[in-house]
Design an enzyme around this catalytic site. Structure first.
Site, PDB file in Angstrom:
ATOM      1  N   ASN A   8       2.282  -8.809  10.382  1.00  0.00           N
ATOM      2  CA  ASN A   8       2.441  -7.579   9.601  1.00  0.00           C
ATOM      3  C   ASN A   8       1.727  -6.445  10.338  1.00  0.00           C
ATOM      4  OD1 ASN A   8       1.648  -5.500   7.778  1.00  0.00           O
ATOM      5  ND2 ASN A   8       2.249  -6.796   6.072  1.00  0.00           N
ATOM      6  N   HIS A  11      -1.174  -2.140   9.362  1.00  0.00           N
ATOM      7  CA  HIS A  11      -2.470  -1.492   9.588  1.00  0.00           C
ATOM      8  C   HIS A  11      -2.578  -0.806  10.937  1.00  0.00           C
ATOM      9  CE1 HIS A  11      -3.479  -2.490   5.648  1.00  0.00           C
ATOM     10  NE2 HIS A  11      -3.203  -3.761   5.861  1.00  0.00           N
ATOM     11  N   HIS A  44       5.326  -3.441   5.124  1.00  0.00           N
ATOM     12  CA  HIS A  44       5.398  -3.138   3.693  1.00  0.00           C
ATOM     13  C   HIS A  44       5.584  -1.628   3.560  1.00  0.00           C
ATOM     14  CE1 HIS A  44       3.313  -3.636  -0.520  1.00  0.00           C
ATOM     15  NE2 HIS A  44       4.461  -2.988  -0.583  1.00  0.00           N
ATOM     16  N   THR A 102      -1.879  -5.622  -1.818  1.00  0.00           N
ATOM     17  CA  THR A 102      -1.115  -6.300  -2.866  1.00  0.00           C
ATOM     18  C   THR A 102      -2.020  -7.302  -3.595  1.00  0.00           C
ATOM     19  OG1 THR A 102       0.694  -6.181  -1.295  1.00  0.00           O
ATOM     20  CG2 THR A 102       1.075  -7.473  -3.286  1.00  0.00           C
ATOM     21  N   HIS A 194      -1.535 -13.551   2.949  1.00  0.00           N
ATOM     22  CA  HIS A 194      -2.499 -12.630   2.356  1.00  0.00           C
ATOM     23  C   HIS A 194      -3.918 -13.077   2.634  1.00  0.00           C
ATOM     24  CE1 HIS A 194      -4.252  -9.501  -0.016  1.00  0.00           C
ATOM     25  NE2 HIS A 194      -3.062  -8.947   0.000  1.00  0.00           N
TER      26      HIS A 194
HETATM   27  N1  PXP Z   1       2.285 -11.227   2.586  1.00  0.00           N
HETATM   28  C1  PXP Z   1       2.495 -10.266   1.671  1.00  0.00           C
HETATM   29  C2  PXP Z   1       3.609 -10.455   0.690  1.00  0.00           C
HETATM   30  C3  PXP Z   1       1.714  -9.092   1.642  1.00  0.00           C
HETATM   31  O1  PXP Z   1       1.950  -8.147   0.720  1.00  0.00           O
HETATM   32  C4  PXP Z   1       0.727  -8.931   2.639  1.00  0.00           C
HETATM   33  C5  PXP Z   1      -0.084  -7.668   2.673  1.00  0.00           C
HETATM   34  O2  PXP Z   1       0.741  -6.593   2.975  1.00  0.00           O
HETATM   35  C6  PXP Z   1       0.558  -9.939   3.595  1.00  0.00           C
HETATM   36  C7  PXP Z   1       1.328 -11.095   3.526  1.00  0.00           C
HETATM   37  C8  PXP Z   1      -0.418  -9.822   4.717  1.00  0.00           C
HETATM   38  O3  PXP Z   1      -1.716  -9.826   4.228  1.00  0.00           O
HETATM   39  P1  PXP Z   1      -2.908  -9.515   5.206  1.00  0.00           P
HETATM   40  O4  PXP Z   1      -2.725  -8.129   5.714  1.00  0.00           O
HETATM   41  O5  PXP Z   1      -4.111  -9.678   4.331  1.00  0.00           O
HETATM   42  O6  PXP Z   1      -2.843 -10.537   6.313  1.00  0.00           O
END
Ligand code: PXP
Length: 247
Positions: A8, A11, A44, A102, A194
Site C-alpha cells: 500500500n 503514505h 486507499h 481504517t 493492517h
Molecule cells: N488493508 C486495508 C483494508 C487497509 O485499509 C489498510 C490501511 O490503509 C491496510 C491494509 C494497510 O495497513 P497498514 O498501512 O497499517 O499496513
C-alpha cells in the site's frame, strides 16, 4: 503458491500532501515496488483525499503491471469512480473522517443488500471484490453468503496486542475466522492486513495457513525511508517466507 505481497503506497502520498509538493510520487514508488517483486499495489482513495488523489489512481491504472487494488468506502461516488478507472480489485472498507487510519471492519451483516448491489456493479465492470472485515464469525459468514472473491481479515487488533497472551488470542481469532471462510468457500482468496510489520508478519503467516495475500503499507514505507523500497520488499518477503516455512 507463495503468499502474495501487496504494498500500500498511501503514505508516500501522505508525505507529498503534507507539503503540497509534486514529490514523493506514489506512482514512482509503485514502479520501484513492482521491480522489487511486490505482487500488487494497493491504494486507499479516501473521501477527504488526505493522501492518494484521483489522478494517482488513474496513473497507477495505466502503469501497474501486477495488480491494482483500490480500497474505498462503499459509496455511490466511489463505485462510479471504480467503474470508470477499473482497478483489478476493489476492497470495500468502512471510513470515517476523524479516524487516523481504517479502524474497524465493514458491517456486512447490517449492510448486506447495499454491498450485494455494489458487488453486482463491480462484477459488470470486470472488477473483483474484496471486503475488509474483523475476524468475526458473523462477518465471515455474511461475506461468504455474498460470494465475494476475497475476504481481507483486519489484523489491527493483532498488531496492537502487546503481551504474549493477547497476541496468541488474536492469532487464534484470525485462524478460526480464516478456517471458517475457507470451509464455507474453498475457492475464496484469503487476505489479511493492517498494522503488519517485518516483525509481526511471520507469526501471522505461520498461524494462519489459509492466508494467500497480504496488504502492507505504513510499516513497509517507513522501513523504505531507511533502506529503500528494494531492500524493504526483500525484508518483508524473507519474513513472509519464514512464516510459510513454519506452517
Ligand atoms: N488493508 C486495508 C483494508 C487497509 O485499509 C489498510 C490501511 O490503509 C491496510 C491494509 C494497510 O495497513 P497498514 O498501512 O497499517 O499496513
Amino acid at each position: 503458491m507463495p503468499v502474495r505481497l501487496h504494498v500500500n503506497v498511501d503514505h508516500v502520498a501522505t508525505l507529498r500532501q503534507q507539503r503540497g509538493t509534486p514529490y514523493p510520487d506514489p506512482v514512482e514508488a509503485a514502479v520501484f515496488l513492482e521491480q522489487a517483486g511486490a505482487d500488487g499495489i494497493t491504494v486507499h482513495l479516501r473521501e477527504d483525499r488526505r493522501h492518494i488523489q484521483e489522478r494517482d489512481v488513474e496513473l497507477l491504472r495505466a502503469l501497474v503491471k501486477t495488480l491494482l487494488n483500490l480500497e474505498m468506502a462503499p459509496t455511490e461516488a466511489m463505485v462510479a469512480f471504480a467503474e470508470r478507472v477499473k482497478p483489478d480489485m476493489v476492497t470495500l472498507v468502512p471510513e470515517s473522517r476523524e479516524e487516523l487510519t481504517t479502524e474497524g471492519g465493514l458491517d456486512l451483516v447490517g449492510e448486506r443488500d447495499r454491498i450485494a448491489a455494489i458487488k453486482a456493479r463491480l462484477a459488470d465492470a470486470g472488477i473483483q471484490l474484496s471486503v475488509f472485515i474483523a475476524p468475526d464469525e458473523a462477518q465471515v459468514q455474511a461475506a461468504c453468503e455474498l460470494g465475494v472473491d476475497t475476504i481481507e481479515l483486519h489484523t489491527g487488533e493483532y498488531s496492537r496486542a502487546d503481551d504474549d497472551e493477547e497476541v496468541e488470542a488474536e492469532l487464534e481469532r484470525l485462524a478460526a475466522a480464516a478456517k471458517l471462510a475457507v470451509s464455507l468457500e474453498p475457492d475464496l482468496t484469503l487476505a489479511a492486513g493492517h498494522g503488519l510489520t517485518a516483525r509481526n508478519v511471520a507469526d501471522l503467516v505461520a498461524a494462519v495457513p489459509e492466508i494467500d495475500e497480504l496488504n502492507i503499507g505504513h510499516a513497509l514505507v517507513c522501513d523504505a525511508l531507511f533502506v529503500g523500497f528494494t531492500d524493504a520488499v526483500e525484508r518483508y518477503r524473507l519474513a513472509i517466507d519464514a512464516g510459510e516455512a513454519e506452517r
